[in-house]
Structures are given as C-alpha cells and as structure tokens.
Write an enzyme that holds these catalytic residues in place. Structure first.
Site, PDB file in Angstrom:
ATOM      1  CG  ASP A  83      40.453  19.305   4.959  1.00  0.00           C
ATOM      2  OD1 ASP A  83      41.267  18.527   5.495  1.00  0.00           O
ATOM      3  OD2 ASP A  83      40.193  19.278   3.751  1.00  0.00           O
ATOM      4  CG  HIS A  84      41.438  15.350   9.801  1.00  0.00           C
ATOM      5  ND1 HIS A  84      40.698  14.776   8.807  1.00  0.00           N
ATOM      6  CD2 HIS A  84      42.490  14.521  10.005  1.00  0.00           C
ATOM      7  CE1 HIS A  84      41.267  13.650   8.425  1.00  0.00           C
ATOM      8  NE2 HIS A  84      42.363  13.468   9.138  1.00  0.00           N
ATOM      9  CG  HIS A 131      41.563  15.164   3.725  1.00  0.00           C
ATOM     10  ND1 HIS A 131      40.903  16.042   4.544  1.00  0.00           N
ATOM     11  CD2 HIS A 131      41.062  13.941   4.034  1.00  0.00           C
ATOM     12  CE1 HIS A 131      40.049  15.388   5.307  1.00  0.00           C
ATOM     13  NE2 HIS A 131      40.123  14.109   5.010  1.00  0.00           N
TER      14      HIS A 131
END
Ligand code: BG6
Length: 495
Positions: free
Chosen positions: A181-182, A244
């Site tokens: 999950d950036h 996110h």
C-alpha cells in the site's frame, strides 16, 4: 552496501507502474547507494522487446517521472546493465523455466544464492497463476530468500480477498508475502508513528478527553485519466478508502506498539480496524455518502464528466468520491468522530489529516466568541505540502487583548532541503531487506474489507442515483458537506 545479491522480477514489466514508479525507485536507490552490489532486474511482458529496446522505454519513463530528473548517461548505463527483458506469457510454464535458469546463472556467477523478489504488477486475474508457478521455482536459498510483492487491488470484496489470501498462504509463508500500500511508504505517513511515539508531548492528549474530531481528506484534482477500464469496476471506496485511507486512519488511531517490530506494529493497526463501529443500514444512510463528477472547466480547459470518460459505461453509477464518518469503539476513541473523504476531479490535490482538539473549558477572552477563534488543531499535510502545523491561539501585538490563531510549523522542505525518497523507494528497499512493517498483513486486508462490506452491498443494491452530483474542480457533492456540517464541523482545506 551490505545487502545480499538480489534478483528483482517485475511481472507487468512493460506496464505503467514499472515505468513510472518501480524503475525510477530502483534507480534512485541505486544513485543513493542502497542497491546491493550485485543485482539483476528482470522485466517480464508480452510485448516484443530486446534488452536494449526495453531499456529505452524504461529510460523514457525515468526521464519523465523520476524525482532525480533526467538520468545521467553514465549512471543510467551502469544501472541498466543490470536489467534484462524476458518476453513471456505469465500463464505458460516456459516463462518460469526461463526465470529459473536466469536465477541459477546469477547464483553461480555470484557464488551465492540471491534473494529473489517477484513483483506482481499485473491485473489481479493473473495473481493466482503467477504465484502458483513462482512457488514451484526451485529456491536454492530457501524460503526466506524468495518474496512476493502484490500490488493492489487485493481482492474486490471480502470473499475474493479471502480467496487470494488462502491461495497465497497455501503457497508461501506469510513472511514472504508483501502486500503493498504505497501510502504507508510516504515520508509524512511514516512520520505519523515517529511523531506520536517518539514525543512525550502528544500521547497524553491523544484521546477522547482532548480530541474533538479527526479528519482525513485525500482529494485529487485529476480525473480517472486513461484508467476507465479498471476504475469503472472499482470506484473510490475500493480504489482509495479500503486501502490507503483506512491505513492512514490506523496510524492515527492505533495504540502504542511495544516495539517497532513488524508484527507488533501490524497487530496494533489491525486492532483499529476491528474496533471501528460496524455499519448497519442506518449507518450507511447517515454516515456514508458517495458522488460522481460531472464535466466542467479546469484551469481553462474543458474536461469530461466521469460518464463521458474512455472505458466508462455512459450510465455508470461508480462513485468517484466518497465520504464516511467512522467511530472507533474502544477506550481511547469513544464518541470521537473520524471523518474521511476522497475524490477525483476536486478543487485541489491534497492529502491532509486534521486533528481538532476540544475547546478550552472556560472562555475568559472576549474574542473567544469571534469568528477568528480556532480551537487547537494539528494539521498533518501528507502531500503535496509536507508539513506538520500546530494551530494555537496567540495574542496579536497591540494594545488590545485580541487573539489570533497562529501556526507552529515543521516544514519538511525548510528543515530538510534534500528531497525525500518516494514511497516506492522506501517500500522496495524494505522488501529487499525483508522488513514487513510497512506492508499489509493478510488479516489487515480482510478486516478492512469486512468493515466495508455492508456499505458495498448496500450501495450496489441501490442503483438509481442522482449522478453526476458534483462539478469538476469542486469540493465534492453537497451531501458530503452535510455529513460533517450536521455535527457542527467543516471539512478542513489547506490554505
Ligand atoms: C492509487 C489509486 O492507488 O493511488 C489512484 O489507484 C490514485 O487512483 C493514487 O490516483 C493516488 O496516489 P498518490 O500517491 O498520487 O496520492
């Protein structure tokens, strides 16, 4: 550096993510001295390239998207001598035989079994076949040297996420699975933990006794660009909220972990998801709203409405915006509302967390009642501005006792002139070093889906919507304003 020889395979090596994010991240790690002395990057894809033409495409992407700007020819030459292209079909056994050969050759050349990281940057329907085959590749170095990184979307609901988890966990050990999950790799998001747990000042007031409400707002000014095919089957809830935003919320709300160990931290994050109050039909009605953008003018240019975008059903009811009010049912957060929102084609690109504290218990200044009065607020701006601001009341210089809110600011650019690494740099390095702290564990992903399923089911059952319901370049639909205004608050926007 000390790192072991590493082989990095990119499934979807000709895709957008590889060119925009993965290769620039690896290149910047290389420039900063973080890549192992011995490494090989294998790009896999169906397009016909040879090593050279593949590298040209990557260089193009790098020159466009890398934070380090246009690549230095000598450095790029040195870095890219480690890249090879494997034209391949991910569903054919031959691909994996070829890969196995590449790995064996490298192991022999380096006289050591390399760490192999397989990055699955492909459409989710390929996850099963690729992971099955990968798990069968002979691993000279043993399980701990083989890792698999899975890009989102991790399932499209609880059931598919569970299926994928079951499959991956039957093939690999959880310690080999890196669900990316950036947002968790973003510098400002990581700092949330440092800020909360390395300062004695905040933890005592980080609870229902002092905090009135919390907002997490992730707005984007872009539309869906050319991702209609993907996005129309997804929507804002699945694309941004399930992953996110909920992960950011976990960092704001988690209990202090006993150590900075991957599982300790992830245990505390998943606790938050489990404690979020469940949505019954009434909560869906009152605490979850959705929107879709109409066309309009953005910066002097006419833009399409969502339903006119390429790859989108002209009658689509997919949401491009959603806003929620959550409660976390535990001691720390009882009755503190958490408002979150995210949307495309909004007025500003801005990801920001705002923590509003309760008012003073007894007003003694006449200006307390004035419009200028602002309860203490902590603003953590994730992007594009990277900063933390503590808003306090202070006396305005002059003969009268007039107060004004002022900001105490920690601003990244001012304090650290050197540019921060990109999220993918942090996360790829962590994957190479075997650190899972900033990756999602299987139970976290499932807990997030589980929480949202009643909303998804309810929304999918109610198709006759008044879409589009917000113009491009706006702050989203009116119902989102109403969601927060009925509690007497407003969405915070960066000045
Ligand atoms: C991705 C979503 O995960 O995150 C995109 O699929 C979104 O729709 C992007 O635009 C936002 O990321 P960032 O880093 O630009 O905030």
């Amino acid at each position: 550096n000390e790192q072991k020889p590493t082989i990095f395979t990119i499934f979807g090596g000709t895709g957008d993510l590889a060119a925009r994010k993965l290769i620039p991240a690896l290149y910047n790690l290389f420039l900063d001295g973080y890549m192992p002395k011995e490494f090989t990057i294998v790009g896999l894809g169906r397009t016909e390239y040879n090593d050279e033409s593949y590298k040209e495409v990557l260089l193009d992407g790098l020159n466009k998207y890398s934070r380090s700007g246009v690549a230095d020819p000598a450095k790029w030459g040195e870095f890219s001598s480690n890249i090879i292209y494997l034209q391949s079909d991910a569903s054919k056994e031959k691909t994996y035989k070829d890969l196995e050969q590449i790995i064996a050759d490298r192991d022999e050349q380096w006289a050591e079994a390399a760490t192999v990281i397989h990055y699955l940057s492909v459409a989710p329907q390929f996850f099963p076949v690729i992971s099955e085959y990968i798990s069968k590749i002979k691993m000279a170095g043993g399980k701990e040297k083989c890792r698999i990184v899975i890009e989102k979307p991790f399932g499209r609901d609880l059931e598919t996420a569970k299926e994928l988890n079951e499959l991956l966990q039957s093939l690999f050990d959880e310690s080999q699975i890196y669900r990316i999950d950036h947002y968790l790799g973003k510098e400002t998001v990581q700092n949330m933990m440092a800020f909360r747990f390395a300062n004695a000042l905040f933890e005592p007031i980080w609870n229902r006794n002092f905090i009135e409400h919390v907002q997490i707002s992730v707005t984007e000014d872009i539309g869906i660009e050319d991702r209609g095919g993907y996005y129309d089957g997804s929507g804002a809830l699945r694309d941004m909220l399930q992953n996110h935003i909920l992960q950011v919320l976990c960092l704001v709300a988690m209990e202090p972990p006993v150590s900075f160990n991957a599982d300790e931290v992830r245990n505390r994050r998943v606790d938050v998801l489990k404690a979020i109050r469940r949505f019954g039909p009434e909560e869906v009605k009152h605490n979850a709203v959705r929107g879709q953008y109409a066309g309009g003018w953005v910066g002097g240019k006419e833009v399409n409405g969502y339903r006119e975008e390429k790859g989108v059903d002209p009658n689509s009811n997919t949401e491009t915006f959603c806003a929620f009010k959550f409660f976390i049912d535990n001691w720390r957060w009882q009755n503190v509302p958490f408002y979150v929102r995210t949307g495309k084609r909004m007025h500003q690109k801005s990801s920001v967390i705002s923590i509003q504290f309760k008012d003073v218990p007894h007003p003694i200044f006449p200006s307390h009642a004035s419009e200028n009065w602002q309860q203490n607020r902590l603003i953590i701006s994730i992007q594009p501005e990277m900063s933390i601001r503590l808003q306090v009341q202070a006396k305005r210089p002059g003969l009268d006792m007039i107060l004004n809110p002022v900001d105490m600011v920690f601003d990244y650019d001012g304090t650290y002139p050197k540019e921060s690494p990109e999220a993918y740099e942090t996360l790829l390095l962590d994957a190479m070093e075997g650190d899972q702290t900033l990756f999602m564990r299987g139970d976290q992903v499932e807990a997030a889906w589980e929480l949202l399923m009643p909303v998804i089911d309810n929304w999918e059952g109610r198709k006759s919507l008044n879409f589009p319901n917000y113009p491009a370049d706006s702050w989203g639909p009116e119902i989102a304003e109403a969601l927060i205004a009925k509690d007497g608050f407003h969405w915070f926007t960066m000045p």
